[in-house]
Design a protein around this motif. Structure first.
Motif, short mmCIF file in Angstrom:
data_model
loop_
_atom_site.label_atom_id
_atom_site.label_comp_id
_atom_site.label_asym_id
_atom_site.label_seq_id
_atom_site.Cartn_x
_atom_site.Cartn_y
_atom_site.Cartn_z
N PRO A 131 0.82 -1.23 0.00
CA PRO A 131 0.00 0.00 0.00
C PRO A 131 0.84 1.27 0.00
CG PRO A 131 -0.85 -1.58 1.59
CD PRO A 131 0.47 -2.10 1.13
N MET A 132 2.00 1.24 0.68
CA MET A 132 2.89 2.41 0.67
C MET A 132 3.36 2.71 -0.75
SD MET A 132 5.29 1.61 3.98
CE MET A 132 4.60 1.43 5.63
N PHE A 133 3.74 1.68 -1.47
CA PHE A 133 4.21 1.85 -2.85
C PHE A 133 3.10 2.39 -3.73
CE2 PHE A 133 4.55 0.21 -7.16
CZ PHE A 133 5.82 0.63 -7.53
N LEU A 134 1.93 1.78 -3.64
CA LEU A 134 0.83 2.13 -4.53
C LEU A 134 0.27 3.51 -4.24
CD1 LEU A 134 -0.56 0.79 -6.90
CD2 LEU A 134 -2.19 -0.26 -5.34
N LEU A 135 0.32 3.96 -2.99
CA LEU A 135 -0.23 5.26 -2.62
C LEU A 135 0.83 6.34 -2.50
CD1 LEU A 135 -2.67 3.95 0.14
CD2 LEU A 135 -3.35 4.93 -2.06
N GLY A 136 2.09 5.94 -2.27
CA GLY A 136 3.15 6.93 -2.07
C GLY A 136 3.94 7.24 -3.33
N ILE A 137 4.40 6.21 -4.02
CA ILE A 137 5.19 6.41 -5.24
C ILE A 137 4.31 6.86 -6.39
CG2 ILE A 137 6.71 5.30 -6.91
CD1 ILE A 137 8.02 5.74 -4.24
N ILE A 138 3.05 6.39 -6.41
CA ILE A 138 2.12 6.70 -7.50
C ILE A 138 0.99 7.56 -6.94
CG2 ILE A 138 0.78 5.72 -9.40
CD1 ILE A 138 2.20 3.01 -8.59
N PRO A 139 0.96 8.85 -7.22
CA PRO A 139 -0.06 9.72 -6.61
C PRO A 139 -1.44 9.60 -7.24
CG PRO A 139 1.36 11.01 -8.04
CD PRO A 139 1.93 9.61 -8.02
N VAL A 140 -1.55 8.92 -8.38
CA VAL A 140 -2.84 8.78 -9.05
C VAL A 140 -3.26 7.32 -9.01
CG1 VAL A 140 -2.45 10.76 -10.55
CG2 VAL A 140 -1.76 8.48 -11.32
N PHE A 141 -4.55 7.09 -9.25
CA PHE A 141 -5.08 5.73 -9.26
C PHE A 141 -6.05 5.61 -10.42
CE2 PHE A 141 -8.10 2.41 -7.90
CZ PHE A 141 -7.22 1.40 -7.57
N ASN A 142 -5.70 4.75 -11.37
CA ASN A 142 -6.57 4.55 -12.52
C ASN A 142 -6.40 3.11 -13.02
OD1 ASN A 142 -4.11 4.57 -14.06
ND2 ASN A 142 -4.23 6.81 -14.15
N ALA A 143 -7.13 2.79 -14.07
CA ALA A 143 -7.12 1.42 -14.58
C ALA A 143 -5.74 1.02 -15.09
CB ALA A 143 -8.16 1.28 -15.69
N HIS A 144 -5.02 1.97 -15.67
CA HIS A 144 -3.68 1.67 -16.19
C HIS A 144 -2.74 1.26 -15.06
CE1 HIS A 144 -0.31 1.73 -18.89
NE2 HIS A 144 0.29 2.74 -18.25
N VAL A 145 -2.81 1.96 -13.94
CA VAL A 145 -1.98 1.63 -12.78
C VAL A 145 -2.36 0.26 -12.22
CG1 VAL A 145 -1.46 2.26 -10.39
CG2 VAL A 145 -1.51 4.03 -12.16
N VAL A 146 -3.67 -0.01 -12.11
CA VAL A 146 -4.14 -1.29 -11.57
C VAL A 146 -3.69 -2.44 -12.46
CG1 VAL A 146 -6.18 -2.67 -11.03
CG2 VAL A 146 -6.09 -0.26 -10.37
N ARG A 147 -3.82 -2.28 -13.78
CA ARG A 147 -3.40 -3.35 -14.70
C ARG A 147 -1.92 -3.66 -14.54
NH1 ARG A 147 -7.04 -0.76 -18.39
NH2 ARG A 147 -5.31 0.51 -19.20
N GLN A 148 -1.10 -2.63 -14.42
CA GLN A 148 0.33 -2.85 -14.26
C GLN A 148 0.64 -3.53 -12.94
OE1 GLN A 148 3.12 0.36 -15.65
NE2 GLN A 148 1.25 1.56 -15.79
N PHE A 149 0.00 -3.08 -11.86
CA PHE A 149 0.28 -3.62 -10.53
C PHE A 149 -0.13 -5.08 -10.43
CE2 PHE A 149 -0.35 -4.17 -5.95
CZ PHE A 149 0.80 -3.57 -5.45
N LEU A 150 -1.37 -5.39 -10.84
CA LEU A 150 -1.84 -6.77 -10.74
C LEU A 150 -1.20 -7.67 -11.81
CD1 LEU A 150 -5.65 -6.29 -9.97
CD2 LEU A 150 -3.76 -6.74 -8.39
N GLY A 151 -0.94 -7.10 -12.99
CA GLY A 151 -0.26 -7.89 -14.01
C GLY A 151 1.12 -8.33 -13.56
N ASN A 152 1.82 -7.45 -12.86
CA ASN A 152 3.13 -7.81 -12.34
C ASN A 152 3.00 -8.90 -11.27
OD1 ASN A 152 6.11 -7.22 -11.65
ND2 ASN A 152 5.06 -6.91 -9.71
N ALA A 153 1.98 -8.79 -10.41
CA ALA A 153 1.79 -9.80 -9.36
C ALA A 153 1.57 -11.18 -9.97
CB ALA A 153 0.61 -9.41 -8.47
N CYS A 154 0.77 -11.25 -11.03
CA CYS A 154 0.52 -12.54 -11.70
C CYS A 154 1.79 -13.08 -12.34
CB CYS A 154 -0.57 -12.38 -12.76
SG CYS A 154 -2.19 -11.95 -12.09
N LEU A 155 2.55 -12.19 -12.98
CA LEU A 155 3.79 -12.63 -13.62
C LEU A 155 4.80 -13.09 -12.58
CD1 LEU A 155 5.43 -12.95 -16.20
CD2 LEU A 155 6.11 -10.56 -16.00
N ASN A 156 4.83 -12.43 -11.42
CA ASN A 156 5.75 -12.83 -10.35
C ASN A 156 5.52 -14.26 -9.92
OD1 ASN A 156 5.79 -9.58 -8.69
ND2 ASN A 156 7.17 -10.44 -10.22
#
Length: 352
Positions: free
Chosen positions: A50-75
């Motif tokens: 949550p610190m990364f998602l709310l601190g490093i990235i000040p905006v929240f949109n579908a593009h950010v969510v796709r990147q974040f969850l897409g990386n989790a699946c690839l991991n």
């Protein structure tokens, strides 16, 4: 008649800054609370994501969510295959780790998929740190990473709904980079991250997660000169985070097993460092260093009958050594890469 009352000083926080500060502090607090109530392992995922998602990235949109969850699946796929199939082949595993880091840093250097690359570097470093030891439950690690990623997205969505920006944010100006500079930044990041992985494995430093994360987070600056400034700020932030953890431990004393008191102390610390992070606007700087230090100490190492004093002192000392060694390695790599025009940082604005 003139009033003798002095005019109030303007706040350092804009209206958007105040809301981002609250989003970071409350969001990280909720992640910690959920992990404690559910008694989940790997609390570092639930505090730092949550610190990364709310601190490093000040905006929240579908593009950010796709990147974040897409990386989790690839991991999940990467760690399952690399660790599951090559753990008994250290040379092969190291080569694959380098390729994974190189792919992430290439995306970061190019820009549009920076979130995917940065979150991948951060998550891979943590998961490789844990999963490379044979006595670890790999399924539990992968499950914790996936659940923590989903929870972080849900927390971020909730925080942006409760504390929305009131003024439109301007997108950052695009950075024009030569192909050689992009290659330089990708290579110096991937090689340094791989060296960090190797050192922490060879020396069996399984209790030095905060030190390894410090070596990874300064790489977000994408280059030696930026990392040098970032390391100085991160060292200060880690020192402040460790000192605050020590102070909170002394205040709680024998009551550190009482969750309501721990939540209160942790929330105060989050607010202080979130405010500093928003004011300095420096990415992984003093405020974010303090946030992640608190997140690691409370999320990963706060257990009944466990002394945070020794943990905090050890983590600060190990982090300082790790940062100095990382900067030395980056300085050498920076000079070596500049010898080849195809991967040189010269000719640009000295950010390499």
């Amino acid at each position: 008649m003139p009033s003798d009352t002095p005019a109030p000083r303007p706040s350092k926080l804009s209206r958007n800054d105040l809301r981002q500060c609250l989003r970071i502090a409350v969001g990280a607090w909720i992640g910690f609370l959920v992990s404690q109530l559910m008694h989940w392992n790997y609390g570092v995922f639930f505090t730092v994501f949550p610190m990364f998602l709310l601190g490093i990235i000040p905006v929240f949109n579908a593009h950010v969510v796709r990147q974040f969850l897409g990386n989790a699946c690839l991991n999940v796929v990467e760690i399952s295959l690399v660790v599951g199939l090559t753990q008994h082949l250290p040379a092969v595993m190291t080569g694959l780790v380098f390729l994974m880091f190189l792919g992430r840093f290439t995306l970061m250097a190019r820009g549009p998929l920076f979130v995917f690359g940065a979150n991948g570097v951060l998550t891979l470093s943590i998961m490789l740190h844990f999963s490379s030891y044979p006595d670890l439950d790999l399924f539990d690690l992968l499950t914790s990473n996936t659940v923590a990623s989903l929870l972080a997205v849900a927390i971020a969505a909730l925080m942006h709904s409760v504390f929305p920006d009131v003024d439109p944010r301007q997108p950052p100006p695009p950075q024009l980079k030569s192909v050689s500079l992009q290659r330089h930044q990708a290579l110096i990041g991937a090689i340094t991250a791989t060296l960090s992985f190797l050192v922490f494995q060879l020396l069996d430093l399984r209790d030095s997660l905060s030190a390894q994360m410090a070596t990874i987070l300064i790489l977000f600056a994408l280059g030696y000169h930026g990392a040098k400034a970032s390391a100085h700020r991160r060292a200060i932030g880690t020192l402040l985070g460790c000192n605050l953890a020590l102070l909170l431990q002394l205040i709680l004393f024998t009551k550190s097993s009482h969750l309501p008191l721990v939540l209160l102390a942790y929330g105060i610390g989050l607010l202080l460092f979130a405010r500093e992070h928003v004011i300095e606007k420096a990415g992984s700087g003093i405020g974010f260093g303090g946030l992640t230090t608190l997140g690691i100490l409370f999320g990963q190492y706060l257990r009944p009958n466990q002394d945070l004093v020794v943990d905090a002192l050890y983590r600060f000392s190990s982090m300082c050594v790790a940062l100095m060694a990382t900067l030395v390695a980056m300085a050498v790599l920076h000079r070596l890469l500049d010898l080849w025009p195809a991967v040189s940082s010269r000719g640009d604005d000295d950010q390499g």
